[in-house]
Design an enzyme around this catalytic site. Structure first.
Site, PDB file in Angstrom:
ATOM      1  N   TYR A 108      -7.623   5.148   6.075  1.00 39.83           N
ATOM      2  CA  TYR A 108      -6.844   6.009   6.967  1.00 39.83           C
ATOM      3  C   TYR A 108      -7.293   5.792   8.413  1.00 39.83           C
ATOM      4  O   TYR A 108      -6.474   5.699   9.325  1.00 39.83           O
ATOM      5  CB  TYR A 108      -7.008   7.474   6.558  1.00 39.83           C
ATOM      6  CG  TYR A 108      -6.520   7.751   5.154  1.00 39.83           C
ATOM      7  CD1 TYR A 108      -5.191   8.078   4.917  1.00 39.83           C
ATOM      8  CD2 TYR A 108      -7.375   7.666   4.066  1.00 39.83           C
ATOM      9  CE1 TYR A 108      -4.731   8.319   3.629  1.00 39.83           C
ATOM     10  CE2 TYR A 108      -6.930   7.900   2.778  1.00 39.83           C
ATOM     11  CZ  TYR A 108      -5.611   8.221   2.561  1.00 39.83           C
ATOM     12  OH  TYR A 108      -5.156   8.450   1.288  1.00 39.83           O
ATOM     13  N   GLU A 114      -1.998  -5.276  -8.182  1.00 42.13           N
ATOM     14  CA  GLU A 114      -1.885  -6.125  -6.977  1.00 42.13           C
ATOM     15  C   GLU A 114      -3.129  -6.963  -6.716  1.00 42.13           C
ATOM     16  O   GLU A 114      -3.137  -7.783  -5.802  1.00 42.13           O
ATOM     17  CB  GLU A 114      -1.585  -5.244  -5.764  1.00 42.13           C
ATOM     18  CG  GLU A 114      -0.238  -4.579  -5.832  1.00 42.13           C
ATOM     19  CD  GLU A 114       0.076  -3.678  -4.659  1.00 42.13           C
ATOM     20  OE1 GLU A 114       1.224  -3.237  -4.565  1.00 42.13           O
ATOM     21  OE2 GLU A 114      -0.810  -3.415  -3.812  1.00 42.13           O
ATOM     22  N   ASN A 121       5.199  10.327   2.382  1.00 42.67           N
ATOM     23  CA  ASN A 121       5.995   9.117   2.175  1.00 42.67           C
ATOM     24  C   ASN A 121       7.016   9.355   1.057  1.00 42.67           C
ATOM     25  O   ASN A 121       6.634   9.595  -0.084  1.00 42.67           O
ATOM     26  CB  ASN A 121       5.064   7.957   1.807  1.00 42.67           C
ATOM     27  CG  ASN A 121       5.804   6.723   1.359  1.00 42.67           C
ATOM     28  OD1 ASN A 121       6.981   6.537   1.640  1.00 42.67           O
ATOM     29  ND2 ASN A 121       5.102   5.861   0.635  1.00 42.67           N
TER      30      ASN A 121
END
Length: 180
Positions: free
Chosen positions: A117, A175, A140
């Site tokens: 962040y 990922e 989001n």
């Protein structure tokens, strides 16, 4: 009631299109307008999705449509291992200018990488605003495509995720940002 208020209240509902996609981490609700993804949320938090859409659009009509804008197919490719299949998906998340800046910056974090962040706040020229970045991240409306899961704590901890920390971990392992 003024003439303008009458015109607003009698405006037709915003037309949105939705489909449900089964994924390895649970069903996903995909919502688009005619051009872009407006929301992508886990089906088990559908109340969050409905609240987001109501706050943003007021009156809306949600029409079921198979694979709107081809988004479900791109998400299926992502889950099958083509991690860049979602890169070009157009999004229309709404939000404040600051939230939009955070969400654009999130899309620049490539699969297999993470940021904190604080680092993202500094990248936005707001080094004292990691909490504001965290708040924008939490709001989001387009999970996975706007990869809020790629933000981690400064200690590399998997801090909050609206879909649950387990899903965040799964996405980061998928990922390659975390070991399997």
């Amino acid at each position: 009631m003024s003439r303008d208020a009458t015109a607003i209240s009698s405006a037709p509902p915003v037309e949105l299109f939705a489909d449900t996609l089964d994924s390895p981490i649970g069903p996903l609700e995909v919502v688009t307008d005619a051009r872009a993804v407006c929301a992508l949320e886990f089906a088990d938090v559908a109340d969050r999705l409905t609240a987001q859409l109501a706050r943003r659009f007021g009156r809306f009509a949600l029409r079921r449509r198979r694979n709107p804008l081809g988004v479900c197919g791109k998400l299926e490719a992502y889950f099958a291992g083509d991690l860049h299949a979602i890169d070009a998906i157009a999004v229309n998340p709404g939000g404040t200018p600051f939230q939009q800046a955070v969400w654009r910056a999130l899309r620049k974090i490539p699969p297999g990488k993470t940021s904190s962040y604080g680092r993202l706040a500094a990248r936005l020229g707001r080094p004292a605003a990691p909490r504001a970045v965290g708040h924008a991240n939490a709001l989001n409306p387009v999970a996975i495509v706007i990869p809020c899961h790629r933000l981690i704590g400064s200690d590399a901890g998997l801090t909050g995720y609206a879909g649950g920390v387990e899903r965040k971990g799964w996405l980061l392992r998928h990922e390659g940002a975390l070991p399997k």
